[in-house]
Design an enzyme around this catalytic site. Structure first.
Site, mmCIF file in Angstrom:
data_model
loop_
_atom_site.group_PDB
_atom_site.id
_atom_site.type_symbol
_atom_site.label_atom_id
_atom_site.label_comp_id
_atom_site.label_asym_id
_atom_site.label_seq_id
_atom_site.Cartn_x
_atom_site.Cartn_y
_atom_site.Cartn_z
ATOM 1 N N ASP A 178 0.847 -1.184 0.000
ATOM 2 C CA ASP A 178 0.000 0.000 0.000
ATOM 3 C C ASP A 178 0.885 1.238 0.000
ATOM 4 O O ASP A 178 1.923 1.273 0.691
ATOM 5 C CB ASP A 178 -0.918 -0.013 1.224
ATOM 6 N N ASP A 180 -0.047 4.794 0.585
ATOM 7 C CA ASP A 180 -0.269 5.759 1.668
ATOM 8 C C ASP A 180 -0.276 5.090 3.030
ATOM 9 O O ASP A 180 -0.825 3.992 3.208
ATOM 10 C CB ASP A 180 -1.598 6.480 1.444
#
Length: 258
Positions: A178, A180
């Site tokens: 991921d 962020d």
């Protein structure tokens, strides 16, 4: 003089897979005498490609010495010629089969253009609004950075197998990370008293808010170690433009590594 493209015969398909179809002379047209083939078996043709030069056979005898008008017979589809169904000098009757064509299934499409035959599929879509079968088999987007590039499920499976073999050769697995709150932190709020060291300031477009991004602690060390063991891919709930700006900008990585 030129006639509209010849029509197709009884061949049809229930799906978008490649098929061999008869291309016939329209049943309401006058007979033709085949003068010259402009293609041969194995030739690739597009819509409106000239496939034969013919002469109209009039219903009544023409005046002695009069030359019958010539017609250019054009293909009504894109594909590969499989069989020429008439010999030079013979008569093509109304409804008669002219050629058999293996239709292009348009397995690779880039911005509406078929990479196999070059046909502009956006034009076909506009003129075939009543068609029951898909124009193209290309329904899978395979490249993150080029979403307009679409391939067929068969092509996608082949590319997937090649990727798998490449990973086996390199002895790596795929790691999805991921973006962020895992690798980076991005905010629209920037404290003026905060040091600019390691912060990348950017906008996604004119009029868009200024974004401020920095790597999370130990991110660089994490990427250096995992890159030796894995093929890294990132995903985000943000926009595609945001992801590409972060992942592909050398300017960003210089800024956050300073």
């Amino acid at each position: 003089m030129e006639d509209p493209p010849a029509g197709s015969g009884g061949a049809s398909a229930e799906g978008p897979a490649a098929q061999v179809a008869d291309m016939c002379w329209p049943s309401e047209a006058l007979p033709l005498r085949l003068l010259e083939w402009k293609v041969k078996a194995g030739s690739r043709v597009n819509v409106d490609s000239v496939i034969a030069l013919c002469a109209v056979v009039p219903r009544e005898e023409a005046e002695e010495g009069a030359r019958p008008p010539e017609k250019k017979v054009k293909s009504d589809r894109a594909g590969v010629v499989k069989e020429l169904c008439c010999q030079t000098g013979h008569i093509i009757p109304p409804g008669g089969v002219i050629v058999r064509i293996e239709e292009c299934s348009h397995p690779i499409v880039m911005k509406g253009l078929c990479a196999e035959c070059g046909q502009d599929l956006t034009q076909l879509q506009g003129t075939n609004g009543n068609q029951q079968t898909p124009i193209s088999t290309a329904t899978v987007s395979m490249v993150h950075s080029v979403p307009e590039l679409m391939v067929s499920s068969e092509q996608a499976e082949q590319l997937g197998r090649e990727d798998q073999q490449r990973l086996h050769r390199n002895r790596k697995l795929v790691l999805m990370v991921d973006l962020d709150q895992t690798l980076i932190h991005t905010t629209e709020q920037h404290c003026q008293q905060m040091s600019n060291k390691g912060i990348f300031h950017f906008q996604l477009g004119r009029g868009e808010p200024m974004l401020h991004t920095r790597l999370r602690p130990n991110c660089k060390e994490f990427l250096e170690k995992t890159a030796k063991l894995y093929e890294l891919h990132v995903f985000t709930f943000g926009s595609r433009l945001y992801a590409h700006t972060i992942a592909g900008k050398e300017k960003f990585w210089r800024a956050v590594s300073s």
